[in-house]
Design an enzyme around this catalytic site. Sequence first.
Site, PDB file in Angstrom:
ATOM      1  N   GLU A  63       0.811  -1.223   0.000  1.00 60.49           N
ATOM      2  CA  GLU A  63       0.000   0.000   0.000  1.00 60.49           C
ATOM      3  C   GLU A  63       0.843   1.270   0.000  1.00 60.49           C
ATOM      4  O   GLU A  63       0.792   2.064   0.962  1.00 60.49           O
ATOM      5  CB  GLU A  63      -0.944   0.011   1.214  1.00 60.49           C
ATOM      6  CG  GLU A  63      -1.947  -1.126   1.208  1.00 60.49           C
ATOM      7  CD  GLU A  63      -2.992  -1.017   2.320  1.00 60.49           C
ATOM      8  OE1 GLU A  63      -2.895  -0.085   3.147  1.00 60.49           O
ATOM      9  OE2 GLU A  63      -3.904  -1.846   2.345  1.00 60.49           O
ATOM     10  N   GLU A 111      -5.141  -8.673   0.886  1.00 59.90           N
ATOM     11  CA  GLU A 111      -5.731  -8.360   2.193  1.00 59.90           C
ATOM     12  C   GLU A 111      -7.229  -8.137   2.034  1.00 59.90           C
ATOM     13  O   GLU A 111      -7.676  -7.558   1.030  1.00 59.90           O
ATOM     14  CB  GLU A 111      -5.136  -7.081   2.815  1.00 59.90           C
ATOM     15  CG  GLU A 111      -3.784  -7.248   3.435  1.00 59.90           C
ATOM     16  CD  GLU A 111      -3.255  -5.946   4.047  1.00 59.90           C
ATOM     17  OE1 GLU A 111      -4.062  -5.153   4.572  1.00 59.90           O
ATOM     18  OE2 GLU A 111      -2.031  -5.738   3.976  1.00 59.90           O
TER      19      GLU A 111
END
Length: 490
Positions: free
Chosen positions: A213, A403
């Site tokens: 991320e 995720e």
Amino acid sequence: MFWLARVFPDGFLWGTAMAAFQVEMGLGEVDSRSDWYVWVRDENNIKKGLVSGDLPEDGPGFWALFRDDLKLARAGLGNNAVRLSLDWSRIFPEQTRDVPVKVRFDNYGNVCGVDVPMDSMRLLEERAYQPSVQKYREVLTECRNLGLTVLLTLYHWPLPLWIHDPIECRDDFVHAVRRGWTDQTTVVEFAKYAAYVAKTFGDSVDLYATLNEPMVASGAGYLRKSSGFPPGLGDLGLFVEVTKNLAVAHGIAYEQVKKWDISSCSAYGPAYVGVVHNPQYYEPFDKDSKADVEASRFVEYVQNEWILNMILKGDYDLDLNMIIEKDEQRPSLVKGCDFIGVNYYMRNRIRSAESKVPGLPGFETVPCTQNCTDMGWEIYPQGMRYVTNWVYNRYRRPIMITENGIADAKDEKRSEYLLSHLREIHKSITDDSVTVKGYFHWSLMDNFEWARGFKMRFGLYRVNYETKERTPTKAVPIYKQIATTNTLQE
Ligand code: FCB
């Protein structure tokens, strides 16, 4: 009764995801040499409520308990894969700047290639902190012995203190010396670290994520002062610089891993390397308001597209005007990306608001009021299919769901969250012909949720932080049934 069996593709990876900093400490050696370690214990940050005051050394203790935890992943959940990260500061607690490498630059002064000669690799091997290297080797060997395919993340947020001093940067950035990702030399150091990891652990790892991320590291760190993420600045120029350097870092690390990992331990070998991104599902708060529609579109562009355009197309829209001018085309920075990791959690409703960062259009996320998780994130399973399809159709790379999960201390919503999101992933695969290669639930067990600390319970296994005991949540048998049969039955 009518049963629908949603079968997943052969070889589908079923796993959970973890990050070193969030799980390792609690038992065994403490790592005090990272920016995050310093950041979460800083008195000012605690006083201002930017961070919870919880400390990672009270965490789950994976460093000592990894064998038990990996057994839970394998036997308890029936998983065939696991996503882990290494902490750079554990491997190189001291600087590696004087290890010589050859650096090439493009016409704009960006690092576009790093050569790590064999002699320098030997130096890196001497410098690496052996107790950590040995421990990580034990963890990876245990995964292999258990039959868990590892997806290894190189950068899941903490930086060594010698690279980034978040307090110094927060308090006096102009005079700060250790400036993290704002400084291009970090890209060069990252190349050394990536090369070392691939050479050292390549025999046990075939799947790599360079960055986790990156838009959170840049956005939370440099645009949203109150995010609780280091170094807590609000500066558009730094945000752009950091995002750019992270995009470059992906490419440079991609090359290093491809070069240094030469052994295979699975069908993905020797090295299948991607980036983990968190494309989000956005909606304008008021669909009839032109300002909200524009704000939502802008946020979507910056969060979802901007860095992937850099990494995959060499489009460096550095003035964020959504147009790629000639001098923003940087094809020499495109190195490759074998898959895209998608982290998906929630829906965001955006409305236009006063700008908080000079130079940036104003917007805000409307707080969740319905179907909210403990994080205050809005549950919206349909967004899972939307973002998966969007990333795949636009960038044409295989997808890994790296995720997806829920903070749910009462354990009331987790099972349905898991089922509803898997249903959407299955639709992407079968109805929309998207290549999805695996699913990693966040997380195996409760852990240190960055600025929010231990209250946020994302674990399939609940952790008692006093006794370090793990107890299954209701979703455990459900996930096990799915993973072991490769099928979602309803
Ligand atoms: C993601 C992070 C991960 C975890 C989850 C809840 O943004 O990658 O480390 O904190 O959110």
